[in-house]
Design a protein around this motif. Structure first.
Motif, PDB file in Angstrom:
ATOM      1  N   ASP A 166       0.830  -1.209   0.000  1.00 51.00           N
ATOM      2  CA  ASP A 166       0.000   0.000   0.000  1.00 51.00           C
ATOM      3  C   ASP A 166       0.862   1.254   0.000  1.00 51.00           C
ATOM      4  O   ASP A 166       0.536   2.242  -0.650  1.00 51.00           O
ATOM      5  CB  ASP A 166      -0.943   0.025   1.204  1.00 51.00           C
ATOM      6  CG  ASP A 166      -2.070  -0.985   1.085  1.00 51.00           C
ATOM      7  OD1 ASP A 166      -2.313  -1.485  -0.034  1.00 51.00           O
ATOM      8  OD2 ASP A 166      -2.700  -1.284   2.117  1.00 51.00           O
ATOM      9  N   VAL A 167       1.958   1.216   0.730  1.00 49.27           N
ATOM     10  CA  VAL A 167       2.874   2.359   0.792  1.00 49.27           C
ATOM     11  C   VAL A 167       3.461   2.618  -0.590  1.00 49.27           C
ATOM     12  O   VAL A 167       3.485   3.755  -1.071  1.00 49.27           O
ATOM     13  CB  VAL A 167       3.995   2.119   1.835  1.00 49.27           C
ATOM     14  CG1 VAL A 167       5.038   3.216   1.778  1.00 49.27           C
ATOM     15  CG2 VAL A 167       3.418   1.982   3.233  1.00 49.27           C
ATOM     16  N   ALA A 168       3.920   1.570  -1.234  1.00 47.66           N
ATOM     17  CA  ALA A 168       4.526   1.713  -2.563  1.00 47.66           C
ATOM     18  C   ALA A 168       3.510   2.246  -3.577  1.00 47.66           C
ATOM     19  O   ALA A 168       3.826   3.140  -4.371  1.00 47.66           O
ATOM     20  CB  ALA A 168       5.099   0.376  -3.023  1.00 47.66           C
ATOM     21  N   LEU A 169       2.300   1.706  -3.544  1.00 49.26           N
ATOM     22  CA  LEU A 169       1.265   2.146  -4.489  1.00 49.26           C
ATOM     23  C   LEU A 169       0.873   3.605  -4.253  1.00 49.26           C
ATOM     24  O   LEU A 169       0.732   4.380  -5.206  1.00 49.26           O
ATOM     25  CB  LEU A 169       0.036   1.246  -4.387  1.00 49.26           C
ATOM     26  CG  LEU A 169       0.202  -0.190  -4.887  1.00 49.26           C
ATOM     27  CD1 LEU A 169      -1.026  -1.020  -4.557  1.00 49.26           C
ATOM     28  CD2 LEU A 169       0.477  -0.198  -6.382  1.00 49.26           C
ATOM     29  N   LEU A 170       0.716   3.983  -2.984  1.00 46.42           N
ATOM     30  CA  LEU A 170       0.342   5.357  -2.674  1.00 46.42           C
ATOM     31  C   LEU A 170       1.474   6.317  -3.032  1.00 46.42           C
ATOM     32  O   LEU A 170       1.226   7.391  -3.581  1.00 46.42           O
ATOM     33  CB  LEU A 170      -0.042   5.494  -1.199  1.00 46.42           C
ATOM     34  CG  LEU A 170      -0.505   6.889  -0.753  1.00 46.42           C
ATOM     35  CD1 LEU A 170      -1.667   7.390  -1.605  1.00 46.42           C
ATOM     36  CD2 LEU A 170      -0.878   6.872   0.725  1.00 46.42           C
ATOM     37  N   ALA A 171       2.710   5.941  -2.760  1.00 46.26           N
ATOM     38  CA  ALA A 171       3.845   6.801  -3.100  1.00 46.26           C
ATOM     39  C   ALA A 171       3.916   7.030  -4.599  1.00 46.26           C
ATOM     40  O   ALA A 171       4.121   8.161  -5.063  1.00 46.26           O
ATOM     41  CB  ALA A 171       5.152   6.197  -2.581  1.00 46.26           C
ATOM     42  N   GLU A 172       3.718   5.983  -5.370  1.00 42.00           N
ATOM     43  CA  GLU A 172       3.763   6.110  -6.834  1.00 42.00           C
ATOM     44  C   GLU A 172       2.618   6.988  -7.340  1.00 42.00           C
ATOM     45  O   GLU A 172       2.824   7.871  -8.188  1.00 42.00           O
ATOM     46  CB  GLU A 172       3.686   4.730  -7.476  1.00 42.00           C
ATOM     47  CG  GLU A 172       3.856   4.745  -8.966  1.00 42.00           C
ATOM     48  CD  GLU A 172       3.901   3.343  -9.571  1.00 42.00           C
ATOM     49  OE1 GLU A 172       3.979   3.276 -10.813  1.00 42.00           O
ATOM     50  OE2 GLU A 172       3.862   2.342  -8.836  1.00 42.00           O
ATOM     51  N   ALA A 173       1.422   6.773  -6.825  1.00 42.59           N
ATOM     52  CA  ALA A 173       0.268   7.568  -7.248  1.00 42.59           C
ATOM     53  C   ALA A 173       0.420   9.031  -6.831  1.00 42.59           C
ATOM     54  O   ALA A 173       0.105   9.950  -7.603  1.00 42.59           O
ATOM     55  CB  ALA A 173      -1.011   6.987  -6.662  1.00 42.59           C
ATOM     56  N   LEU A 174       0.929   9.245  -5.636  1.00 41.40           N
ATOM     57  CA  LEU A 174       1.106  10.610  -5.145  1.00 41.40           C
ATOM     58  C   LEU A 174       2.180  11.338  -5.942  1.00 41.40           C
ATOM     59  O   LEU A 174       2.016  12.519  -6.276  1.00 41.40           O
ATOM     60  CB  LEU A 174       1.451  10.579  -3.654  1.00 41.40           C
ATOM     61  CG  LEU A 174       1.441  11.898  -2.905  1.00 41.40           C
ATOM     62  CD1 LEU A 174       0.164  12.683  -3.152  1.00 41.40           C
ATOM     63  CD2 LEU A 174       1.622  11.643  -1.421  1.00 41.40           C
ATOM     64  N   LEU A 175       3.241  10.665  -6.291  1.00 42.71           N
ATOM     65  CA  LEU A 175       4.279  11.286  -7.110  1.00 42.71           C
ATOM     66  C   LEU A 175       3.710  11.680  -8.478  1.00 42.71           C
ATOM     67  O   LEU A 175       3.987  12.772  -8.980  1.00 42.71           O
ATOM     68  CB  LEU A 175       5.484  10.360  -7.272  1.00 42.71           C
ATOM     69  CG  LEU A 175       6.622  10.902  -8.131  1.00 42.71           C
ATOM     70  CD1 LEU A 175       7.148  12.234  -7.597  1.00 42.71           C
ATOM     71  CD2 LEU A 175       7.749   9.867  -8.211  1.00 42.71           C
ATOM     72  N   ALA A 176       2.892  10.834  -9.055  1.00 44.37           N
ATOM     73  CA  ALA A 176       2.264  11.166 -10.344  1.00 44.37           C
ATOM     74  C   ALA A 176       1.381  12.403 -10.204  1.00 44.37           C
ATOM     75  O   ALA A 176       1.394  13.293 -11.067  1.00 44.37           O
ATOM     76  CB  ALA A 176       1.458   9.976 -10.860  1.00 44.37           C
ATOM     77  N   ARG A 177       0.635  12.486  -9.119  1.00 48.43           N
ATOM     78  CA  ARG A 177      -0.220  13.659  -8.886  1.00 48.43           C
ATOM     79  C   ARG A 177       0.604  14.913  -8.677  1.00 48.43           C
ATOM     80  O   ARG A 177       0.241  15.989  -9.154  1.00 48.43           O
ATOM     81  CB  ARG A 177      -1.138  13.422  -7.686  1.00 48.43           C
ATOM     82  CG  ARG A 177      -2.308  12.552  -8.030  1.00 48.43           C
ATOM     83  CD  ARG A 177      -3.314  12.383  -6.930  1.00 48.43           C
ATOM     84  NE  ARG A 177      -3.659  13.600  -6.254  1.00 48.43           N
ATOM     85  CZ  ARG A 177      -3.840  13.683  -4.925  1.00 48.43           C
ATOM     86  NH1 ARG A 177      -3.699  12.620  -4.167  1.00 48.43           N
ATOM     87  NH2 ARG A 177      -4.166  14.834  -4.374  1.00 48.43           N
ATOM     88  N   LEU A 178       1.708  14.797  -7.935  1.00 46.63           N
ATOM     89  CA  LEU A 178       2.586  15.953  -7.715  1.00 46.63           C
ATOM     90  C   LEU A 178       3.149  16.453  -9.049  1.00 46.63           C
ATOM     91  O   LEU A 178       3.173  17.661  -9.309  1.00 46.63           O
ATOM     92  CB  LEU A 178       3.723  15.590  -6.754  1.00 46.63           C
ATOM     93  CG  LEU A 178       3.317  15.390  -5.299  1.00 46.63           C
ATOM     94  CD1 LEU A 178       4.423  14.679  -4.524  1.00 46.63           C
ATOM     95  CD2 LEU A 178       2.973  16.726  -4.649  1.00 46.63           C
ATOM     96  N   ARG A 179       3.588  15.534  -9.876  1.00 48.40           N
ATOM     97  CA  ARG A 179       4.118  15.922 -11.190  1.00 48.40           C
ATOM     98  C   ARG A 179       3.037  16.605 -12.030  1.00 48.40           C
ATOM     99  O   ARG A 179       3.294  17.639 -12.657  1.00 48.40           O
ATOM    100  CB  ARG A 179       4.657  14.693 -11.922  1.00 48.40           C
ATOM    101  CG  ARG A 179       5.952  14.173 -11.338  1.00 48.40           C
ATOM    102  CD  ARG A 179       6.364  12.868 -11.986  1.00 48.40           C
ATOM    103  NE  ARG A 179       7.651  12.414 -11.480  1.00 48.40           N
ATOM    104  CZ  ARG A 179       8.083  11.173 -11.597  1.00 48.40           C
ATOM    105  NH1 ARG A 179       7.343  10.249 -12.215  1.00 48.40           N
ATOM    106  NH2 ARG A 179       9.259  10.832 -11.111  1.00 48.40           N
ATOM    107  N   ASN A 180       1.839  16.041 -12.048  1.00 44.36           N
ATOM    108  CA  ASN A 180       0.741  16.644 -12.806  1.00 44.36           C
ATOM    109  C   ASN A 180       0.376  18.023 -12.268  1.00 44.36           C
ATOM    110  O   ASN A 180       0.100  18.948 -13.032  1.00 44.36           O
ATOM    111  CB  ASN A 180      -0.494  15.735 -12.798  1.00 44.36           C
ATOM    112  CG  ASN A 180      -0.319  14.536 -13.685  1.00 44.36           C
ATOM    113  OD1 ASN A 180       0.447  14.547 -14.637  1.00 44.36           O
ATOM    114  ND2 ASN A 180      -1.040  13.471 -13.374  1.00 44.36           N
TER     115      ASN A 180
END
Length: 129
Positions: A91-105
């Motif tokens: 869950d940590v890995a998935l949330l970190a990846e999704a959050l990084l994508a949102r930050l970039r966007n």
């Protein structure tokens, strides 16, 4: 009272955050948290430093940008809590990846909505000098 930053300073910080976001590894949860904290803090400075541009942006768009900063902050808190309670968890890995994508966007959207118009305003001002 002096301004917390100039328009030029905040544009430089935004550019550095975009570069950092592009080089942040989604598997490095602490790096994602650090980047996110920087983006949220940057978002808190924008209303004070970007008045010339924000006056031109529709109120609804400004409200959406503010709401996105709040959502990012909430999701960063959740990621920090999960990383502490379940280090290395899926869950940590998935949330970190999704959050990084949102930050970039988010940073890309800020670029087109705020920082490109700011560059045009600053260029026009320098031509007037």
């Amino acid at each position: 009272m002096s301004e917390p930053c100039s328009a030029t300073d905040i544009a430089t910080r935004h550019h550095k955050l975009r570069e950092l976001a592009e080089h942040t590894d989604p598997d490095d949860v602490q790096a994602v948290l650090n980047l996110g904290a920087g983006v949220v803090l940057h978002g808190q400075l924008e209303p004070h430093c970007l008045q010339p541009v924000l006056q031109l942006v529709a109120r609804e768009v400004r409200q959406e940008l503010e709401a996105e900063h709040r959502r990012l902050d909430e999701d960063l808190e959740l990621l920090a809590e999960l990383a502490e309670s379940e280090p290395g968890g899926e869950d940590v890995a998935l949330l970190a990846e999704a959050l990084l994508a949102r930050l970039r966007n988010h940073l890309r959207r800020d670029e087109s909505t705020l920082y490109r118009p700011l560059a045009r305003i600053l260029a026009a001002r320098s031509e007037d000098i």
